[in-house]
Design an enzyme around this catalytic site. Structure first.
Site, mmCIF file in Angstrom:
data_model
loop_
_atom_site.group_PDB
_atom_site.id
_atom_site.type_symbol
_atom_site.label_atom_id
_atom_site.label_comp_id
_atom_site.label_asym_id
_atom_site.label_seq_id
_atom_site.Cartn_x
_atom_site.Cartn_y
_atom_site.Cartn_z
ATOM 1 N N GLU A 197 0.825 -1.209 0.000
ATOM 2 C CA GLU A 197 0.000 0.000 0.000
ATOM 3 C C GLU A 197 0.861 1.261 0.000
ATOM 4 O O GLU A 197 0.547 2.235 -0.676
ATOM 5 C CB GLU A 197 -0.946 0.005 1.208
ATOM 6 C CG GLU A 197 -2.055 -1.035 1.118
ATOM 7 C CD GLU A 197 -2.963 -0.826 -0.084
ATOM 8 O OE1 GLU A 197 -3.024 0.291 -0.629
ATOM 9 O OE2 GLU A 197 -3.594 -1.802 -0.501
ATOM 10 N N ASP A 246 -9.492 5.450 -2.385
ATOM 11 C CA ASP A 246 -8.367 6.116 -3.037
ATOM 12 C C ASP A 246 -8.941 7.016 -4.128
ATOM 13 O O ASP A 246 -10.157 7.188 -4.230
ATOM 14 C CB ASP A 246 -7.340 5.088 -3.568
ATOM 15 C CG ASP A 246 -7.854 4.345 -4.787
ATOM 16 O OD1 ASP A 246 -9.065 4.463 -5.109
ATOM 17 O OD2 ASP A 246 -7.050 3.643 -5.441
ATOM 18 N N CYS A 271 -14.513 3.005 -14.479
ATOM 19 C CA CYS A 271 -14.975 4.354 -14.111
ATOM 20 C C CYS A 271 -13.753 5.266 -14.036
ATOM 21 O O CYS A 271 -13.440 5.881 -13.028
ATOM 22 C CB CYS A 271 -15.731 4.313 -12.785
ATOM 23 S SG CYS A 271 -16.725 5.785 -12.509
ATOM 24 N N TYR A 284 -6.297 6.332 4.355
ATOM 25 C CA TYR A 284 -6.404 5.312 3.315
ATOM 26 C C TYR A 284 -5.596 4.065 3.678
ATOM 27 O O TYR A 284 -6.110 2.942 3.657
ATOM 28 C CB TYR A 284 -5.933 5.857 1.947
ATOM 29 C CG TYR A 284 -5.789 4.715 0.966
ATOM 30 C CD1 TYR A 284 -6.909 4.222 0.310
ATOM 31 C CD2 TYR A 284 -4.561 4.082 0.766
ATOM 32 C CE1 TYR A 284 -6.811 3.124 -0.534
ATOM 33 C CE2 TYR A 284 -4.457 2.987 -0.066
ATOM 34 C CZ TYR A 284 -5.573 2.515 -0.720
ATOM 35 O OH TYR A 284 -5.484 1.415 -1.533
ATOM 36 N N CYS A 290 -26.169 3.395 -11.176
ATOM 37 C CA CYS A 290 -25.316 4.593 -11.118
ATOM 38 C C CYS A 290 -26.159 5.858 -11.212
ATOM 39 O O CYS A 290 -26.876 6.074 -12.185
ATOM 40 C CB CYS A 290 -24.298 4.550 -12.257
ATOM 41 S SG CYS A 290 -23.336 6.074 -12.383
ATOM 42 N N CYS A 325 -19.791 -0.928 -17.937
ATOM 43 C CA CYS A 325 -19.837 -0.851 -16.469
ATOM 44 C C CYS A 325 -20.847 -1.836 -15.885
ATOM 45 O O CYS A 325 -22.018 -1.839 -16.279
ATOM 46 C CB CYS A 325 -20.196 0.575 -16.043
ATOM 47 S SG CYS A 325 -20.230 0.729 -14.248
ATOM 48 N N CYS A 348 -18.854 3.801 -19.581
ATOM 49 C CA CYS A 348 -20.121 3.392 -18.972
ATOM 50 C C CYS A 348 -20.728 2.183 -19.688
ATOM 51 O O CYS A 348 -21.403 1.369 -19.056
ATOM 52 C CB CYS A 348 -21.103 4.555 -18.958
ATOM 53 S SG CYS A 348 -20.498 5.954 -17.982
HETATM 54 S S1 SF4 Z 1 -22.000 3.919 -15.190
HETATM 55 FE FE1 SF4 Z 1 -21.422 5.230 -13.461
HETATM 56 S S2 SF4 Z 1 -20.053 3.970 -12.245
HETATM 57 FE FE2 SF4 Z 1 -20.199 3.022 -14.248
HETATM 58 S S3 SF4 Z 1 -18.470 3.853 -15.430
HETATM 59 FE FE3 SF4 Z 1 -20.247 5.149 -15.837
HETATM 60 S S4 SF4 Z 1 -20.109 6.814 -14.344
HETATM 61 FE FE4 SF4 Z 1 -18.760 5.157 -13.621
#
Ligand code: SF4
Length: 317
Positions: free
Chosen positions: A63, A164, A213, A146, A228, A222, A219
């Protein structure tokens, strides 16, 4: 940290649930952890050797190393460092000079000095064992919020959230849909940790921020797009990550910086002592004597360089 049945978790801050209902935060946390199990975390396990261990010293070393250095450079240094100092006790017993030599290639040498001081504190104050509570961990030199929580989640498998710069983006965009202050990010992530899933969730959250992200988010790929908030709003500007505390705005320029000079001088001293008149050249600025004096003074004040016999500069014992 409160003790629950078996695992410990951070007590949720009720104000968090004004940002988003708890049930939704937990559902988002479970979705992220599930993605980590199915794809993200296992695919990076070989690449990141510290994910195969729960040894608290090894996790602490990883870390500290990954805080400001790219993972590709950290992996070989991490292996070499643990060969040289497999325990906090071994690190504490070594002179700082040896620890700094093992830090070669990682930069930000102050971290090596702090890790050495932390090893000594672990030996002197904690019987040679890395402590397993937030307050004691944060009491170690160079260990902040952290790192303390990362050690708890990734070595002791506690149900605590880790934020982070990558995770901070996910939290602002997906969990809140608005910029978060530092304390809010921590409270939100603590409320998202599935019970007994602190390790899996934490690794997956960091991976999601690092690979999907990203500053320009992907997205379409994702796994939590449906949950989201920012995506649901049609990604209306401004990006909530941009105003969030703790989300990186990029590092300052390295080329020609004092930081570069500091690294060069410590590198030169890894190979042996230097006379003071050689400093400006070692820093890479032979014509900038006044700047060399200032940078050297900073390194001496930080305890990374000492004046040895005959005034020659060397790494500290
Ligand atoms: S949907 Fe939301 S969490 Fe997923 S990559 Fe896009 S902005 Fe990030």
């Amino acid at each position: 940290v409160t003790s629950g049945s078996g695992a410990s978790r951070i007590a949720a801050d009720p104000r968090t649930f004004r940002i988003r209902p708890r049930i939704q935060l937990l559902a988002l946390g479970r979705a992220i952890a599930g993605w980590g199990s199915a794809a993200g975390t296992p695919s990076r396990r070989e690449e990141l050797p510290w994910r195969a261990t729960r040894d608290p010293w090894a996790v602490l070393v990883s870390e500290v190393m990954t805080q400001q250095t790219q993972v590709g450079r950290v992996v070989p240094a991490y292996r070499g460092f643990l060969r040289a100092f497999p325990t906090a006790v071994a690190c504490a017993a070594a002179p700082l000079e040896e620890v700094l030599r093992s830090w070669r290639g990682l930069g930000y040498n102050r971290r090596a000095r702090n890790l050495h001081l932390a090893a000594r504190a672990i030996v002197n104050d904690h019987g040679g064992r890395v402590p397993d509570d937030v307050r004691s961990l944060e009491g170690l030199p160079g260990v902040g919020t952290y790192t303390a929580r990362a050690v708890l989640a990734f070595a002791f498998e506690r149900d605590v959230g880790v934020v982070d710069t990558n995770a901070g983006r996910v939290l602002a965009r997906a969990a809140a849909g608005r910029p978060l202050r530092r304390a809010e990010s921590q409270a939100v992530v603590d409320a998202m940790v599935p019970e007994g899933g602190g390790w899996r969730f934490g690794q997956a959250l960091l991976d999601l921020g690092a690979t999907v992200c990203t500053p320009v988010p992907i997205c379409g790929a994702c796994p939590v797009r449906r949950r989201c908030r920012w995506s649901a709003s049609g990604r209306s500007e401004p990006d909530p990550a941009r105003g969030s505390s703790g989300v990186s705005r990029g590092q300052s320029r390295f080329e020609g910086s004092d930081r570069q000079g500091r690294g060069r001088l410590v590198d030169a001293l890894r190979d042996g002592p230097l006379a003071e008149r050689e400093v400006a050249s070692a820093l890479g600025w032979p014509a900038e004597g006044a700047r060399a004096v200032r940078v050297l003074a900073g390194l001496v004040a930080d305890g990374l360089v000492v004046r040895g016999s005959g005034g020659r500069l060397r790494l500290p014992d």
